[in-house]
Motif scaffolding. Structure first.
Motif, PDB file in Angstrom:
ATOM      1  N   LEU A   1     -13.865  22.766   1.584  1.00 50.77           N
ATOM      2  CA  LEU A   1     -14.414  22.592   2.940  1.00 50.77           C
ATOM      3  C   LEU A   1     -15.793  23.246   3.051  1.00 50.77           C
ATOM      4  N   LEU A   2     -15.920  24.436   2.508  1.00 43.18           N
ATOM      5  CA  LEU A   2     -17.201  25.132   2.569  1.00 43.18           C
ATOM      6  C   LEU A   2     -18.252  24.428   1.708  1.00 43.18           C
ATOM      7  N   HIS A   3     -17.827  23.887   0.566  1.00 46.88           N
ATOM      8  CA  HIS A   3     -18.741  23.140  -0.301  1.00 46.88           C
ATOM      9  C   HIS A   3     -19.271  21.902   0.409  1.00 46.88           C
ATOM     10  N   LEU A   4     -18.430  21.305   1.248  1.00 44.37           N
ATOM     11  CA  LEU A   4     -18.848  20.134   2.021  1.00 44.37           C
ATOM     12  C   LEU A   4     -19.657  20.523   3.259  1.00 44.37           C
ATOM     13  N   GLN A   5     -19.948  21.820   3.368  1.00 44.53           N
ATOM     14  CA  GLN A   5     -20.780  22.380   4.446  1.00 44.53           C
ATOM     15  C   GLN A   5     -20.148  22.192   5.826  1.00 44.53           C
TER      16      GLN A   5
ATOM     17  N   VAL B   1       0.843  -1.191   0.000  1.00 43.48           N
ATOM     18  CA  VAL B   1       0.000   0.000   0.000  1.00 43.48           C
ATOM     19  C   VAL B   1       0.883   1.247   0.000  1.00 43.48           C
ATOM     20  N   THR B   2       0.574   2.191  -0.876  1.00 37.63           N
ATOM     21  CA  THR B   2       1.351   3.424  -0.974  1.00 37.63           C
ATOM     22  C   THR B   2       0.552   4.608  -0.422  1.00 37.63           C
ATOM     23  N   ARG B   3       1.244   5.721  -0.243  1.00 36.43           N
ATOM     24  CA  ARG B   3       0.575   6.936   0.200  1.00 36.43           C
ATOM     25  C   ARG B   3      -0.429   7.399  -0.860  1.00 36.43           C
ATOM     26  N   GLN B   4      -0.108   7.159  -2.126  1.00 38.08           N
ATOM     27  CA  GLN B   4      -1.026   7.536  -3.198  1.00 38.08           C
ATOM     28  C   GLN B   4      -2.331   6.740  -3.105  1.00 38.08           C
ATOM     29  N   ASP B   5      -2.239   5.461  -2.739  1.00 41.28           N
ATOM     30  CA  ASP B   5      -3.448   4.649  -2.543  1.00 41.28           C
ATOM     31  C   ASP B   5      -4.313   5.243  -1.428  1.00 41.28           C
ATOM     32  N   ILE B   6      -3.665   5.652  -0.355  1.00 41.52           N
ATOM     33  CA  ILE B   6      -4.394   6.222   0.789  1.00 41.52           C
ATOM     34  C   ILE B   6      -5.075   7.525   0.384  1.00 41.52           C
ATOM     35  N   ASP B   7      -4.322   8.403  -0.291  1.00 46.30           N
ATOM     36  CA  ASP B   7      -4.877   9.697  -0.693  1.00 46.30           C
ATOM     37  C   ASP B   7      -6.037   9.541  -1.670  1.00 46.30           C
ATOM     38  N   ALA B   8      -6.003   8.474  -2.454  1.00 49.42           N
ATOM     39  CA  ALA B   8      -7.011   8.300  -3.511  1.00 49.42           C
ATOM     40  C   ALA B   8      -8.411   8.053  -2.942  1.00 49.42           C
ATOM     41  N   VAL B   9      -8.525   7.327  -1.833  1.00 50.16           N
ATOM     42  CA  VAL B   9      -9.864   6.921  -1.376  1.00 50.16           C
ATOM     43  C   VAL B   9     -10.161   7.216   0.092  1.00 50.16           C
ATOM     44  N   ALA B  10      -9.141   7.469   0.912  1.00 51.49           N
ATOM     45  CA  ALA B  10      -9.390   7.688   2.337  1.00 51.49           C
ATOM     46  C   ALA B  10     -10.019   9.054   2.574  1.00 51.49           C
ATOM     47  N   THR B  11     -10.901   9.139   3.545  1.00 52.54           N
ATOM     48  CA  THR B  11     -11.560  10.401   3.892  1.00 52.54           C
ATOM     49  C   THR B  11     -10.744  11.108   4.966  1.00 52.54           C
ATOM     50  N   PRO B  12     -10.181  12.273   4.644  1.00 49.62           N
ATOM     51  CA  PRO B  12      -9.329  12.948   5.625  1.00 49.62           C
ATOM     52  C   PRO B  12     -10.143  13.650   6.713  1.00 49.62           C
ATOM     53  N   GLN B  13      -9.603  13.690   7.930  1.00 48.72           N
ATOM     54  CA  GLN B  13     -10.217  14.468   8.993  1.00 48.72           C
ATOM     55  C   GLN B  13      -9.885  15.945   8.775  1.00 48.72           C
ATOM     56  N   LEU B  14     -10.632  16.806   9.457  1.00 48.48           N
ATOM     57  CA  LEU B  14     -10.497  18.245   9.221  1.00 48.48           C
ATOM     58  C   LEU B  14      -9.089  18.745   9.525  1.00 48.48           C
ATOM     59  N   ASP B  15      -8.461  18.259  10.589  1.00 47.20           N
ATOM     60  CA  ASP B  15      -7.110  18.699  10.930  1.00 47.20           C
ATOM     61  C   ASP B  15      -6.142  18.465   9.774  1.00 47.20           C
ATOM     62  N   ALA B  16      -6.269  17.316   9.103  1.00 47.19           N
ATOM     63  CA  ALA B  16      -5.374  16.992   7.997  1.00 47.19           C
ATOM     64  C   ALA B  16      -5.620  17.918   6.806  1.00 47.19           C
ATOM     65  N   VAL B  17      -6.885  18.273   6.570  1.00 41.30           N
ATOM     66  CA  VAL B  17      -7.201  19.173   5.461  1.00 41.30           C
ATOM     67  C   VAL B  17      -6.640  20.567   5.741  1.00 41.30           C
ATOM     68  N   ILE B  18      -6.736  21.017   6.986  1.00 42.82           N
ATOM     69  CA  ILE B  18      -6.186  22.328   7.347  1.00 42.82           C
ATOM     70  C   ILE B  18      -4.664  22.330   7.176  1.00 42.82           C
TER      71      ILE B  18
ATOM     72  N   ASP C   1      -3.760  30.142  -4.524  1.00 40.36           N
ATOM     73  CA  ASP C   1      -4.838  29.554  -5.326  1.00 40.36           C
ATOM     74  C   ASP C   1      -5.220  28.192  -4.750  1.00 40.36           C
ATOM     75  N   LYS C   2      -4.208  27.419  -4.405  1.00 37.36           N
ATOM     76  CA  LYS C   2      -4.464  26.103  -3.812  1.00 37.36           C
ATOM     77  C   LYS C   2      -5.101  26.258  -2.438  1.00 37.36           C
ATOM     78  N   ALA C   3      -4.618  27.218  -1.653  1.00 32.40           N
ATOM     79  CA  ALA C   3      -5.175  27.436  -0.313  1.00 32.40           C
ATOM     80  C   ALA C   3      -6.656  27.789  -0.398  1.00 32.40           C
ATOM     81  N   PHE C   4      -7.011  28.697  -1.331  1.00 34.58           N
ATOM     82  CA  PHE C   4      -8.417  29.071  -1.484  1.00 34.58           C
ATOM     83  C   PHE C   4      -9.246  27.904  -2.017  1.00 34.58           C
ATOM     84  N   SER C   5      -8.625  27.046  -2.833  1.00 31.72           N
ATOM     85  CA  SER C   5      -9.319  25.868  -3.345  1.00 31.72           C
ATOM     86  C   SER C   5      -9.657  24.905  -2.203  1.00 31.72           C
TER      87      SER C   5
END
Length: 345
Positions: free
Chosen positions: A243-247, A204-221, A234-238
């Motif tokens: 996050l806002l789109h996911l309500q 299992v690679t990090r790319q496999d994890i990033d592809a399907v795992a649901t990140p917690q909010l701390d990780a997204v921040i 641009d990436k920061a605003f994206s």
């Protein structure tokens, strides 16, 4: 420097020894955050106790909300059928309700054939440690707190779960998964199954994890502040837009972002004073090394003065959200713009 006191897991380890040796008691209290572990050991306890093939007769699961002490006594007093034990599990029983003296008398004289487990799931387990009941439970039973596991135990468990799915995962990838998805087994188990089903190779690679795992909010921040560190707004605003789109509530985003900036500030101070990851973990009360190591790396891209200004901007945004009817999206957007400009405040 604040030093994090290691949680007391002596009762948990004693229970595991009792289960391994078969030298089980007849009164347990199960509580704590790690519900996956709790339910696992309830199952192991049941397998150990009920070996005669008549589980339906000797296993009793009761809900504590409306359970009378008399009904509980009658269940406990029922003799086992073609077995040495009966196993009684009571969920969310309020021991602070009336009849404490009767409860004390009942628990002090349990039949030898019974194993009675009080499980606290929705109801919080709390008891005055100076009370007669607390002393009795300590003398006659074992109060087991199923705590969040430490990093070594958790990475080992993740590796075993992936092996059961026909995969292997390295220690660093397992640490990354804890960082990304959280450290509760209850949440991790579904993420492991998703990643295991997605991964094409044995490893299992990090790319496999990033592809399907649901990140917690701390990780997204972390992703947001990483983008700020790179100057990629641009990436920061994206990331903020996602996050806002996911309500995700703006006040919660701001809370985690403020926490992240405070941690970056601490990492910058650690770097300036020649301190390392262990010092930062102790200062911030972190259980795992991966986020602390990541903070130390990120600190190379931030100055102490930037962190101070960012903290002031976060405090102003927090005050604005809590004291007015300001639009949360606009407040967060303005906050990110203030961080980008880096103006003096």
């Amino acid at each position: 420097m604040a030093v994090t006191k290691k949680a007391d897991d002596s009762a948990y380890r004693q229970f595991r020894r009792e289960l391994e040796t078969g030298n089980l008691g007849n009164l347990y209290i199960f509580h704590g955050e790690e519900t996956y572990l709790r339910d696992h050991y309830l199952g192991e306890l049941k397998k150990r106790l009920l070996t005669g093939g008549l589980d339906d007769f000797n296993y009793h699961a009761l809900q504590g909300k409306d359970l009378s002490l008399r009904r509980l006594q009658e269940t406990v007093d029922a003799m086992p059928m073609m077995s040495e034990h009966t196993f009684v599990v009571v969920t969310d029983y309020d021991m602070d309700r009336g009849g404490k003296e009767e409860l004390l008398e009942f628990l002090s004289d349990l039949p030898e054939y019974v194993c009675l487990v009080f499980v606290y799931d929705v109801l919080e387990y709390k008891i005055d440690q100076r009370s007669k009941l607390a002393k009795l439970l300590k003398e006659k039973g074992l109060v087991v707190d199923f705590l969040r596991q430490d990093q070594n135990d958790l990475t080992g468990w993740i590796a075993r779960r992936f092996r059961a799915l026909g995969h292997e995962i390295g220690t660093e990838e397992a640490k990354y998964m804890i960082f990304l998805c959280g450290d509760l087994m209850t949440g991790l188990i579904s993420e492991i199954e998703k990643v295991g089903a997605y991964a094409k190779e044995k490893r299992v690679t990090r790319q496999d994890i990033d592809a399907v795992a649901t990140p917690q909010l701390d990780a997204v921040i972390f992703r947001l502040t990483d983008a700020v560190a790179e100057g990629n707004y641009d990436k920061a605003f994206s990331v903020l837009g996602d996050l806002l789109h996911l309500q995700e509530p703006p006040i919660r985003i701001l809370s985690v972002l403020g926490k992240q900036v405070r941690q970056l500030y601490a990492a910058c101070l650690a770097k300036k004073n020649g301190k390392g990851t262990t010092w930062l973990m102790e200062l911030l009360g972190m259980r795992y090394s991966f986020p602390a190591e990541k903070l130390m790396r990120s600190a190379r891209s931030f100055s102490i003065s930037w962190c101070r200004r960012a903290l002031i901007h976060c405090e102003k945004a927090d005050l604005l959200l809590k004291s007015t009817v300001a639009d949360g999206r606009e407040v967060l957007t303005d906050l990110l713009l203030d961080m980008a400009v880096g103006e003096e405040v």
